[in-house]
Design an enzyme around this catalytic site. Structure first.
Site, PDB file in Angstrom:
ATOM      1  CG  HIS A  40      -1.199  -0.285  -5.670  1.00 54.37           C
ATOM      2  ND1 HIS A  40      -1.556   0.943  -6.193  1.00 54.37           N
ATOM      3  CD2 HIS A  40      -1.607  -0.275  -4.373  1.00 54.37           C
ATOM      4  CE1 HIS A  40      -2.148   1.665  -5.250  1.00 54.37           C
ATOM      5  NE2 HIS A  40      -2.197   0.946  -4.147  1.00 54.37           N
ATOM      6  CG  HIS A  82      -8.325   3.065  -3.327  1.00 56.82           C
ATOM      7  ND1 HIS A  82      -8.534   4.434  -3.292  1.00 56.82           N
ATOM      8  CD2 HIS A  82      -7.224   2.837  -2.584  1.00 56.82           C
ATOM      9  CE1 HIS A  82      -7.587   4.997  -2.566  1.00 56.82           C
ATOM     10  NE2 HIS A  82      -6.779   4.053  -2.128  1.00 56.82           N
TER      11      HIS A  82
END
Length: 290
Positions: A40, A82
């Site tokens: 991730h 992100h």
């Protein structure tokens, strides 16, 4: 979670499903672990997220799948980050103190390239930069890894789907080999994934979320994966997803996120998920191997 109400009826519909990733060249193959383990934002428990260092760390751990997030700068460059805000993972407040609220879309690529994206994580990573999408896929390619690419906040960046596909094409990631086994594009936006599928039907796609089972036939027209949080997951829901075929005529897959401990990894593996997205890919890989 909606699927709990239908668990009893859906579990009986499906036995153990075969994974649907075709074989590829030996150096690009995953390590054989099932479910697949996806790093991730790179191996983000061990290196600053979404940086090239996080990709390198995943490779050093032997992890073949890497996930990232893509957003767009003021001058139209795609960068891997992100948050839509630069504050959490860079020193933007120090470098540009008068530019609040420090949104990605308000800065040029050159300005973002000046920022330190590693010191917040630890002094060993001081000077790490926010990579462009081109830089990121170059590093993934260098390690013969595979990419789960998330289009982040597409409502902020009109046309980002077409632009993302163009960058991937320019970098050689839309050839037959990559499309067969090395690339998935996902988003929390169903409209964004529907657009990707319409623009390039050969690209494998994933929807981030937990649609009600009654809506799964609609999602199966444009998504190859349904990728929910592990907190919303049940054995019955995974079984329900697996009863449908996606736009490429293959069984829908389930990649769940974000799992960082062995017990949860073993639990969701027991549900029959196809992939696990994790900040600690070594921990999850060891757990599911057991």
């Amino acid at each position: 979670m909606h699927a709990r109400a239908v668990a009893a009826s859906t579990t009986a519909l499906l036995g153990t499903a075969a994974l649907l990733f075709p074989a590829s060249a030996a150096r690009a193959a995953d390590d054989g672990t099932r479910p697949l383990v996806v790093a991730h934002r790179g191996a983000s428990a061990y290196a600053p997220e979404n940086t090239l260092a996080a990709v390198d760390k995943a490779a050093a751990l032997g992890i073949r799948w890497v996930e990232n997030d893509v957003q767009r700068t003021r001058d139209g460059e795609l960068v891997v980050l992100h948050d839509d805000n630069l504050r959490r993972t860079t020193d933007v407040e120090e470098v540009f103190p008068d530019r609040a609220p420090w949104k990605v879309k308000d800065f040029t690529a050159a300005e973002i390239a000046r920022l330190d994206a590693g010191s917040w994580f630890g002094p060993a990573y001081a000077g790490a930069r926010v990579p462009t999408l081109e830089q990121f896929v170059h590093r993934v390619e260098l390690h013969h890894q595979k990419l789960l690419l998330e289009i982040k906040n597409p409502e902020l960046y009109p046309g980002i789907e077409r632009q993302t596909l163009k960058v991937l094409s320019n970098e050689g990631w839309l050839d037959r080999r990559h499309l067969a086994n090395r690339l998935v594009v996902q988003s929390f936006s169903a409209d964004s994934i529907r657009t990707v599928h319409a623009l390039k039907p050969a690209v494998k796609t994933g929807f981030l979320g937990t649609p009600h089972v009654t809506n799964l036939p609609a999602y199966a027209t444009f998504a190859d994966q349904i990728n929910p949080s592990h907190r919303s997951l049940s054995r019955g829901y995974v079984a329900a997803v697996h009863t449908f075929k996606g736009p490429h005529g293959r069984q829908l897959e389930v990649f769940t996120w974000t799992v960082d401990d062995a017990a949860t990894a073993q639990r969701v593996a027991g549900y029959g998920v196809d992939g696990i997205i994790t900040n600690k890919p070594d921990v999850v890989r060891n757990a599911v191997r057991r």
